[in-house]
Design a protein around this motif. Structure first.
Motif, PDB file in Angstrom:
ATOM      1  N   PRO A  28       2.871 -14.344  -3.199  1.00  0.00           N
ATOM      2  CA  PRO A  28       3.764 -13.184  -3.181  1.00  0.00           C
ATOM      3  C   PRO A  28       4.466 -12.874  -4.495  1.00  0.00           C
ATOM      4  O   PRO A  28       4.870 -11.633  -4.857  1.00  0.00           O
ATOM      5  CB  PRO A  28       4.763 -13.197  -2.082  1.00  0.00           C
ATOM      6  CG  PRO A  28       3.743 -14.153  -0.972  1.00  0.00           C
ATOM      7  CD  PRO A  28       3.187 -15.259  -1.856  1.00  0.00           C
TER       8      PRO A  28
ATOM      9  N   LYS B 262       4.047  -9.776  -6.665  1.00  0.00           N
ATOM     10  CA  LYS B 262       5.248  -8.777  -6.712  1.00  0.00           C
ATOM     11  C   LYS B 262       5.693  -8.771  -8.283  1.00  0.00           C
ATOM     12  O   LYS B 262       5.987  -7.620  -8.644  1.00  0.00           O
ATOM     13  CB  LYS B 262       6.619  -9.393  -6.270  1.00  0.00           C
ATOM     14  CG  LYS B 262       7.483  -8.232  -5.718  1.00  0.00           C
ATOM     15  CD  LYS B 262       8.559  -8.758  -4.712  1.00  0.00           C
ATOM     16  CE  LYS B 262       9.228  -7.489  -4.788  1.00  0.00           C
ATOM     17  NZ  LYS B 262      10.072  -7.399  -5.783  1.00  0.00           N
TER      18      LYS B 262
ATOM     19  N   GLU C 256      -5.317  -9.466   3.417  1.00  0.00           N
ATOM     20  CA  GLU C 256      -4.912  -8.989   1.927  1.00  0.00           C
ATOM     21  C   GLU C 256      -4.339  -7.503   2.022  1.00  0.00           C
ATOM     22  O   GLU C 256      -3.388  -7.261   1.211  1.00  0.00           O
ATOM     23  CB  GLU C 256      -6.133  -8.965   0.821  1.00  0.00           C
ATOM     24  CG  GLU C 256      -6.321 -10.514   0.565  1.00  0.00           C
ATOM     25  CD  GLU C 256      -7.487 -10.565  -0.514  1.00  0.00           C
ATOM     26  OE1 GLU C 256      -7.564 -11.958  -1.123  1.00  0.00           O
ATOM     27  OE2 GLU C 256      -8.079  -9.764  -1.070  1.00  0.00           O
TER      28      GLU C 256
ATOM     29  N   MET D  10      -2.632  -6.524   4.393  1.00  0.00           N
ATOM     30  CA  MET D  10      -1.137  -6.711   5.089  1.00  0.00           C
ATOM     31  C   MET D  10      -0.257  -7.420   4.171  1.00  0.00           C
ATOM     32  O   MET D  10       0.739  -7.068   4.081  1.00  0.00           O
ATOM     33  CB  MET D  10      -1.506  -7.714   6.419  1.00  0.00           C
ATOM     34  CG  MET D  10      -2.296  -6.887   7.467  1.00  0.00           C
ATOM     35  SD  MET D  10      -2.740  -8.007   8.845  1.00  0.00           S
ATOM     36  CE  MET D  10      -1.745  -8.593   9.664  1.00  0.00           C
ATOM     37  N   LEU D  11      -0.844  -8.221   3.136  1.00  0.00           N
ATOM     38  CA  LEU D  11       0.075  -8.763   2.212  1.00  0.00           C
ATOM     39  C   LEU D  11       0.466  -7.835   1.357  1.00  0.00           C
ATOM     40  O   LEU D  11       1.901  -7.752   0.927  1.00  0.00           O
ATOM     41  CB  LEU D  11      -0.817  -9.823   1.333  1.00  0.00           C
ATOM     42  CG  LEU D  11      -0.182 -10.524   0.401  1.00  0.00           C
ATOM     43  CD1 LEU D  11       1.107 -11.271   0.887  1.00  0.00           C
ATOM     44  CD2 LEU D  11      -0.910 -11.452  -0.478  1.00  0.00           C
TER      45      LEU D  11
ATOM     46  N   GLU E  78       0.725  -4.591   1.783  1.00  0.00           N
ATOM     47  CA  GLU E  78       1.874  -3.667   2.567  1.00  0.00           C
ATOM     48  C   GLU E  78       3.112  -4.543   2.684  1.00  0.00           C
ATOM     49  O   GLU E  78       4.201  -3.776   2.525  1.00  0.00           O
ATOM     50  CB  GLU E  78       1.246  -3.516   4.020  1.00  0.00           C
ATOM     51  CG  GLU E  78       0.187  -2.392   4.039  1.00  0.00           C
ATOM     52  CD  GLU E  78       0.181  -2.027   5.624  1.00  0.00           C
ATOM     53  OE1 GLU E  78      -0.095  -3.222   6.465  1.00  0.00           O
ATOM     54  OE2 GLU E  78       0.404  -0.697   5.811  1.00  0.00           O
ATOM     55  N   LYS E  79       3.165  -5.661   2.899  1.00  0.00           N
ATOM     56  CA  LYS E  79       4.205  -6.374   3.200  1.00  0.00           C
ATOM     57  C   LYS E  79       4.885  -6.358   1.806  1.00  0.00           C
ATOM     58  O   LYS E  79       6.371  -6.540   1.675  1.00  0.00           O
ATOM     59  CB  LYS E  79       4.025  -7.802   3.517  1.00  0.00           C
ATOM     60  CG  LYS E  79       5.052  -8.775   4.238  1.00  0.00           C
ATOM     61  CD  LYS E  79       4.299  -9.903   4.708  1.00  0.00           C
ATOM     62  CE  LYS E  79       5.508 -10.984   5.021  1.00  0.00           C
ATOM     63  NZ  LYS E  79       6.496 -10.764   6.037  1.00  0.00           N
ATOM     64  N   LEU E  80       4.230  -6.294   0.840  1.00  0.00           N
ATOM     65  CA  LEU E  80       5.047  -6.312  -0.662  1.00  0.00           C
ATOM     66  C   LEU E  80       5.188  -4.484  -1.018  1.00  0.00           C
ATOM     67  O   LEU E  80       5.529  -4.408  -2.233  1.00  0.00           O
ATOM     68  CB  LEU E  80       4.367  -7.013  -1.714  1.00  0.00           C
ATOM     69  CG  LEU E  80       3.914  -8.470  -1.232  1.00  0.00           C
ATOM     70  CD1 LEU E  80       3.201  -9.310  -2.275  1.00  0.00           C
ATOM     71  CD2 LEU E  80       5.584  -9.211  -1.470  1.00  0.00           C
ATOM     72  N   SER E  81       5.403  -3.898   0.096  1.00  0.00           N
ATOM     73  CA  SER E  81       5.581  -2.449  -0.026  1.00  0.00           C
ATOM     74  C   SER E  81       4.529  -1.860  -0.874  1.00  0.00           C
ATOM     75  O   SER E  81       5.086  -0.668  -1.523  1.00  0.00           O
ATOM     76  CB  SER E  81       7.227  -2.506  -0.830  1.00  0.00           C
ATOM     77  OG  SER E  81       8.071  -3.250  -0.154  1.00  0.00           O
TER      78      SER E  81
ATOM     79  N   LYS F  38      -5.132   3.145   7.853  1.00  0.00           N
ATOM     80  CA  LYS F  38      -4.032   3.174   7.072  1.00  0.00           C
ATOM     81  C   LYS F  38      -4.063   3.985   5.896  1.00  0.00           C
ATOM     82  O   LYS F  38      -3.302   4.121   4.909  1.00  0.00           O
ATOM     83  CB  LYS F  38      -3.511   1.914   6.386  1.00  0.00           C
ATOM     84  CG  LYS F  38      -3.095   0.836   7.664  1.00  0.00           C
ATOM     85  CD  LYS F  38      -2.697  -0.485   6.990  1.00  0.00           C
ATOM     86  CE  LYS F  38      -2.133  -1.140   8.498  1.00  0.00           C
ATOM     87  NZ  LYS F  38      -2.539  -2.702   8.221  1.00  0.00           N
TER      88      LYS F  38
END
Ligand code: LLP
Length: 423
Positions: A72, A76, A92, A94-95, A97-100, A124
């Motif tokens: 991440p 990022k 991937e 989801m990752l 998305e998790k990082l906005s 999505k």
């Protein structure tokens, strides 16, 4: 002969260092194996390729191929600079998305997917890049706003047979004729935005290649537009931008690669058939490979016919040499001026004879306790690691101006057994 130290790494007091940090001292503090990454280098790599392309073509989007290194902090570093993501699986997505990352900055190129896998993107409203017509049929009732097809063009070029992803033997993509059929049915199903995609192979240092790839995919786009009236939102030439692995190898001339691609883009856009598409690039390796070293310890030196330098860097955490025969430069990091002398096999701790980081490599003498560093460990190293032989994956750290942070903890015994049920 001296040991070769590529940029951005440097010599501080005879120790390997990066961005002012002594890597040997870091590894004494944090233990080995340790993956050390320079966030600064990742940012420099991004800015270099971004500038080369965006100064020559007005609409460029870079999507980092997360599969190269999904840490991440790495992702990022790139997304903070405006980079999007190329993803290949629901995790991937989801990752990202998790990082906005917003769905419009994500491109999803899975292959041989289930309906559930594909819906993970389309629900999505992430752009889905289909690898086959049947894949599109699987979700024809829930297609996203924008789709593309991956075209298999007649360019077969990657560093190894295992990293060549187009041409007759490759499992990826479809012919331009099938794609035409696919675009027409997508339009009938209500899709109004289209892209087109190609990815021919990985680690290519020849700038002419990227112009050839662009030319082939633009030809395909023009054929599809000419036969369907479809205009393209984006043309995606994939990744593949290479980095030097061997001492003395030249870097990719990314300015020239961009020049070649931009010339093709402008030429085809001026014919007026394909619309005014954005240019998408999906670099993985180029952005991250040279930002990291894998740091390990010499565990022992055995003379048994050959000289084997044993280390704690096994093929479970460093697969590329065993899988492709890939070359990675290895050095003794705690004594940079130690001259290289005589051939050795540098091996790991895994019970496989393919567990060899470097075979018959001219290498300095080494003693137990020496620190070794392996370059170009930022791409396709942590992402391809496993816990084979019950060996955990390394701790990862990222250095920056303000200090360094631990970005991944070392695997523990609990991680090794976590999903087993013991019933
Ligand atoms: N886009 C797509 C759809 C891809 O399949 C790949 C890589 C990339 C982008 C990023 O390619 P890059 O810029 O990193 O070349 N494990 C191999 C590399 C496999 C590449 C697979 N696809 C290795 O260690 O060399």
């Amino acid at each position: 002969m001296d040991q070769f130290i590529p940029e951005p790494f440097e010599n501080i007091d005879n120790h390997l260092a990066v961005d002012g940090f002594d890597i040997v001292k870091l590894s004494e503090k944090e233990g080995t194996p340790l993956l050390v990454t320079s966030g600064k280098r990742i940012a420099e790599n991004y800015r270099r390729i971004w500038k080369a392309f965006s100064s020559r073509y007005e609409k460029v989007e870079i999507k980092y191929a997360l599969k190269a290194n999904p840490n991440p902090s790495v992702v990022k570093t790139l997304t903070d600079l405006g980079c999007g993501a190329d993803v290949s699986s629901p995790f991937e997505i989801m990752l990202a998305e998790k990082l906005s990352l917003k769905p419009e900055r994500i491109l999803y190129s899975p292959n041989n997917s289930s309906r559930e896998d594909l819906l993970a993107g389309s629900r999505k409203n992430v752009t889905v890049n289909f690898d086959d017509l049947d894949q599109m049929k699987l979700i024809e009732d829930e297609l996203p706003e924008r789709i593309s097809f991956r075209i298999n063009v007649d360019i077969q070029r990657g560093e190894f047979p295992g990293t060549t992803t187009s041409g007759p033997g490759a499992k990826f993509g479809i012919s331009v004729e099938s794609a035409l059929e696919g675009y027409i049915s997508a339009r009938e199903l209500g899709v109004r935005k289209f892209g087109i995609h190609v990815m021919t192979g990985s680690n290519i240092l020849d700038p002419a290649h990227f112009g050839n790839v662009a030319s082939r995919i633009l030809q395909s786009a023009e054929y599809i537009s000419g036969n369907s009236g479809i205009a393209f939102d984006f043309i995606d030439i994939g990744g593949g931008f290479g980095v030097p692995y061997r001492p003395g190898e030249s870097a990719l001339d990314v300015e020239l690669a961009a020049e070649n691609v931009a010339r093709e883009m402008k030429g085809y856009v001026s014919h007026g058939k394909i619309g005014k598409p954005s240019l998408f690039l999906e670099p993985g390796r180029y952005l991250v490979a040279d930002s990291s070293v894998m740091v390990g310890k010499v565990t022992g030196v055995k003379k048994a016919g050959k000289t084997f330098v044993g280390t704690d860097i096994g093929m479970n955490i460093f697969l590329r040499p065993a899988l492709y025969g890939a070359y990675h430069n290895v050095i003794v990091a705690n004594d940079l001026i130690r001259p290289v002398s005589g051939k050795k096999d540098i091996v790991g701790q895994i019970c496989e004879n393919t567990d060899c980081l470097a075979r018959d490599r001219t290498f300095p003498y080494a003693v137990p306790g020496d620190t070794v560093a392996v370059f170009n460990s930022g791409a396709y190293i942590n992402s391809m690691g496993s816990m084979y032989n019950g060996r955990g994956r390394p701790k990862e750290i990222m250095v920056s101006e303000s200090g360094y942070s631990i970005t991944r903890n070392r695997d523990t015994f609990q991680d090794f057994i976590s999903n087993y049920t013991f019933e």
